[in-house]
Design an enzyme around this catalytic site. Structure first.
Site, PDB file in Angstrom:
ATOM      1  N   ARG A 291       0.849  -1.182   0.000  1.00  0.00           N
ATOM      2  CA  ARG A 291       0.000   0.000   0.000  1.00  0.00           C
ATOM      3  C   ARG A 291       0.894   1.244   0.000  1.00  0.00           C
ATOM      4  NH1 ARG A 291      -3.257  -3.129  -1.287  1.00  0.00           N
ATOM      5  NH2 ARG A 291      -5.346  -3.537  -0.434  1.00  0.00           N
TER       6      ARG A 291
ATOM      7  N   GLU B  72      -2.556   7.721  -5.233  1.00  0.00           N
ATOM      8  CA  GLU B  72      -2.521   6.796  -6.365  1.00  0.00           C
ATOM      9  C   GLU B  72      -3.605   7.169  -7.375  1.00  0.00           C
ATOM     10  OE1 GLU B  72      -1.454   2.492  -5.665  1.00  0.00           O
ATOM     11  OE2 GLU B  72      -3.517   2.258  -6.374  1.00  0.00           O
TER      12      GLU B  72
ATOM     13  N   HIS C 116      -0.235  -0.289 -10.375  1.00  0.00           N
ATOM     14  CA  HIS C 116      -0.944  -1.193  -9.461  1.00  0.00           C
ATOM     15  C   HIS C 116      -1.373  -2.476 -10.188  1.00  0.00           C
ATOM     16  CE1 HIS C 116      -3.361  -1.083  -5.472  1.00  0.00           C
ATOM     17  NE2 HIS C 116      -3.074  -2.327  -5.790  1.00  0.00           N
TER      18      HIS C 116
END
Length: 337
Positions: A248, A276, A295
């Site tokens: 994360r 993000e 991601h």
């Protein structure tokens, strides 16, 4: 023979298309009663409104709404939720736990591609491959840059794993394939015997950072882990070491990482960031010693069907009274993502 329990799939349209092909839908239909419309992306959908009162089982994935008191009141017969994705944090509520509704997730299945991606990244980091690929765009036909990023190779490396999670322990096992590897593990909640059995050595974070050629983060995103890798921790890393984050973005202080990577002293392979995506003016986009991926380490495309299969396997166990493999209880969420 008792009638099949009534079930509904709740997830966004793209996820449903990816995770439930005809083979998996046929398998599911053999286990439960899916009614006329097996799938919805909203519990407010008029097409399924009349079925909610009878639904006993939900199969969920990305896009499922929060199962709060209002939603649960519309499903008084709900007994179990089989989540075909990783964390359930986005939709579980105290009301769900209070009603004793069973919950499973696909975190173990999702750990597989993340661990594979991480191991591949560790091997490439040992070769400085991705960073040198960035350098090639600048240096082109002058190969003298190949010695500027530190010693190259994957023999005798020290790999630091922060977080002995589902993914972290898989990574510890995978790196044992490297010759003469030392794997250091930092996780204050991990059983030292389990760490040792996987091939790791439990150490404090300071020792891990100072000794590791590659530091890979696999801790959960919790209030106490926010920015656990900050300016001091980044300065403690060895020259030419690589930081990998597939967990994360909040675990790393982005400002501190930007400042440290701007010196060129360490490298970073980031599949997750905070925020993000990063804002377009982040220096991390332009630094040759930083590699950014959008991601992609977790389950994507065909890989997501592994999580569907895991959910269907546990659904079969549930229906036959067997012990479930991937059940989640509320206490688990205090130490996991």
């Amino acid at each position: 023979m008792s009638p099949k329990p009534k079930a509904l799939l709740v997830m966004n349209r793209g996820t449903f298309a990816d995770q439930f092909d005809s083979t998996r839908l046929d398998r599911l239909a053999g286990l439960v009663d899916l009614g006329g419309q097996p799938w919805t992306d909203s519990l407010e959908d008029p097409a399924v409104a009349g079925r909610l009162a009878d639904v006993e089982i939900l199969l969920t994935s990305w896009g499922v709404p929060r199962l709060d008191a209002a939603a649960l009141e519309r499903m008084p017969n709900l007994r179990a939720v089989f989540h075909c994705a990783g964390t359930v944090r986005s939709f579980v509520t105290p009301e769900l736990w209070d009603r004793g509704i069973l919950v499973t997730n696909g975190a173990d299945a999702n750990a597989i591609p993340v661990a594979e991606f991480t191991f591949a990244s560790i091997v490439l980091a040992g070769k400085k491959a991705q960073v040198l690929a960035n350098d090639a765009r600048t240096w082109r036909e002058d190969w003298s840059y190949t010695t500027a990023r530190g010693e190259v190779g994957n023999i005798g490396r020290v790999i630091g794993v922060v977080g002995f999670s589902r993914i972290g322990r898989r990574v510890v096992r995978l790196v044992q394939q490297l010759q003469d590897v030392t794997c250091l593990v930092h996780d204050p909640h991990a059983d030292p015997a389990a760490v040792a059995a996987a091939g790791g050595r439990p150490v404090g974070l300071a020792e891990l950072l100072a000794a590791s050629d590659v530091v890979s983060i696999h801790a959960p995103a919790l209030p106490e882990t926010r920015h656990m890798i900050g300016a001091a921790e980044l300065r403690a890393m060895k020259d030419h070491a690589t930081l990998i984050n597939t967990a994360r973005g909040s675990l790393v202080d982005t400002r501190a990482l930007e400042a440290e990577c701007a010196t060129g002293r360490i490298h970073a392979l980031l599949d997750v960031t905070e925020p993000e995506p990063l804002p377009k003016d982040s220096v991390l986009y332009d630094l040759p010693n930083v590699v950014l991926t959008p991601h992609i380490a977790g389950s994507l495309g065909t890989e997501t069907r592994r999580m569907s299969d895991a959910a269907l396997n546990d659904l079969e166990r549930y229906l036959t009274g067997e012990q479930l493999v991937a059940q989640v209880v509320s206490e688990d969420l205090s130490l996991s993502a």
